[in-house]
Design a protein around this motif. Structure first.
Motif, short mmCIF file in Angstrom:
data_model
loop_
_atom_site.label_atom_id
_atom_site.label_comp_id
_atom_site.label_asym_id
_atom_site.label_seq_id
_atom_site.Cartn_x
_atom_site.Cartn_y
_atom_site.Cartn_z
N LEU A 30 0.83 -1.21 0.00
CA LEU A 30 0.00 0.00 0.00
C LEU A 30 0.86 1.25 0.00
CD1 LEU A 30 -2.88 1.19 0.16
CD2 LEU A 30 -2.65 1.15 2.65
N LEU A 31 1.86 1.30 0.86
CA LEU A 31 2.73 2.47 0.95
C LEU A 31 3.60 2.61 -0.30
CD1 LEU A 31 3.76 2.24 4.69
CD2 LEU A 31 2.31 3.99 3.65
N ALA A 90 2.70 1.71 -3.29
CA ALA A 90 1.80 2.24 -4.32
C ALA A 90 1.56 3.73 -4.11
CB ALA A 90 0.48 1.48 -4.29
N LEU A 91 1.38 4.13 -2.86
CA LEU A 91 1.20 5.55 -2.54
C LEU A 91 2.43 6.34 -2.99
CD1 LEU A 91 -0.10 6.94 0.87
CD2 LEU A 91 1.67 8.07 -0.44
N ASP A 123 2.48 6.66 -6.73
CA ASP A 123 1.41 7.54 -7.15
C ASP A 123 1.78 9.01 -6.90
OD1 ASP A 123 -1.02 7.93 -8.33
OD2 ASP A 123 -2.23 7.40 -6.59
N THR A 170 0.22 13.47 1.94
CA THR A 170 -0.28 12.26 1.27
C THR A 170 -0.80 11.21 2.24
OG1 THR A 170 1.86 11.15 1.34
CG2 THR A 170 1.42 12.56 -0.57
N TYR A 227 1.19 9.40 4.03
CA TYR A 227 2.20 8.34 4.13
C TYR A 227 2.64 8.18 5.60
CZ TYR A 227 6.24 5.42 2.91
OH TYR A 227 7.14 4.37 2.82
N LEU A 235 -0.17 6.77 7.87
CA LEU A 235 -0.38 5.33 7.76
C LEU A 235 0.73 4.57 8.47
CD1 LEU A 235 -1.50 5.27 4.03
CD2 LEU A 235 -2.93 4.66 6.00
N TYR A 244 -6.26 5.60 -0.21
CA TYR A 244 -5.24 4.90 0.57
C TYR A 244 -5.69 4.68 2.01
CZ TYR A 244 -2.27 5.35 -3.46
OH TYR A 244 -1.78 5.25 -4.74
N GLN A 253 -8.13 1.78 2.08
CA GLN A 253 -7.53 0.45 1.88
C GLN A 253 -6.73 -0.03 3.09
OE1 GLN A 253 -5.54 -0.17 -2.08
NE2 GLN A 253 -6.18 1.95 -2.39
N SER A 254 -6.40 0.88 3.99
CA SER A 254 -5.53 0.51 5.12
C SER A 254 -6.29 -0.31 6.15
CB SER A 254 -4.98 1.77 5.79
OG SER A 254 -4.30 1.42 6.99
N ARG A 280 -7.27 1.89 9.23
CA ARG A 280 -8.03 3.12 8.98
C ARG A 280 -8.88 3.55 10.17
NH1 ARG A 280 -9.81 -1.05 5.98
NH2 ARG A 280 -11.93 -1.83 6.29
#
Length: 213
Positions: A21-22, A24-25, A28, A67, A69, A72, A100, A103-104, A107
């Protein structure tokens, strides 16, 4: 590859992975954002998670989500029932951040607030175990004085970018460079604040760890 690049690569090979996930972030951000280097990144992200493991905060305040990041990463390190209040003044970041966060698996530990922290903080009515400052460099001193009364004795304040690409060490700063001026004033204030213990870590762009006595 320079010696510094080789060392950085070696470090990243020998710490925990940042996860899909991170990663991909991160990709992106480099495609879609003008200042992708502002994200915490793999190494600092793992360090922020580790700080949360060590400090075990129940309430965290983050000033400057960007973002998400770092948000998360910190959420990964929190125990069940702990919560991060993260504040971002630029609501145009919401379309980037939201997928993001959704998806975590962490969250439920994150609450995003859009607006000025000076307006939002009083309404939260929280006492924080840890605060992470990574927002407008011109306002670091104001953020510090704003949050200090809300940090429990024994709590921690982490401030990012306190080396500011080495500009804080330059003898002559253009009058228009208010960000460098803001970070330099912040560093001097922390240096002379007898209410805290402090250490500056030369990680990426400088990370100052402040312990409230």
């Amino acid at each position: 590859m320079t010696p510094d690049d080789a060392e950085a690569a070696y470090i990243l090979e020998h710490i925990d992975e940042e996860g899909e996930l991170l990663a991909a972030l991160n990709r992106d951000a480099h495609v879609k954002l003008l200042r992708p280097r502002m994200i915490a990144g793999h190494l600092q992200g793992r360090l922020l998670k580790m700080y949360c493991r060590m400090i075990r905060p129940q309430r965290v305040l983050e000033i400057g989500t960007y973002t998400a990041y770092a948000t998360l990463c910190m959420a990964e390190g929190l125990t069940d029932g702990a919560l991060i209040h993260t504040v971002e003044i630029n609501d145009e970041m919401e379309p980037f951040i939201r997928p993001y966060l959704e998806q975590s698996p962490h969250r439920q530990k994150i609450r995003v607030h859009w607006g000025d922290v000076a307006d939002i903080l009083p309404a939260l009515n929280e006492t924080f175990d840890m605060v992470y400052i990574d927002a407008d460099k011109r306002a670091y001193c104001a953020y510090y004085e704003l949050v200090f009364p809300c940090v429990r004795p024994g709590g921690f304040i982490l401030a990012d970018n306190t080396l500011w690409s080495g500009k804080v060490m330059e003898k002559h700063t253009p009058p228009s460079d208010m960000q460098t001026k803001g970070i330099r004033e912040f560093n001097e204030r922390i240096r002379n604040d007898s209410r805290v213990e402090k250490v500056m870590i030369p990680l990426r762009d400088g990370l100052t760890v402040i312990h409230k006595l």
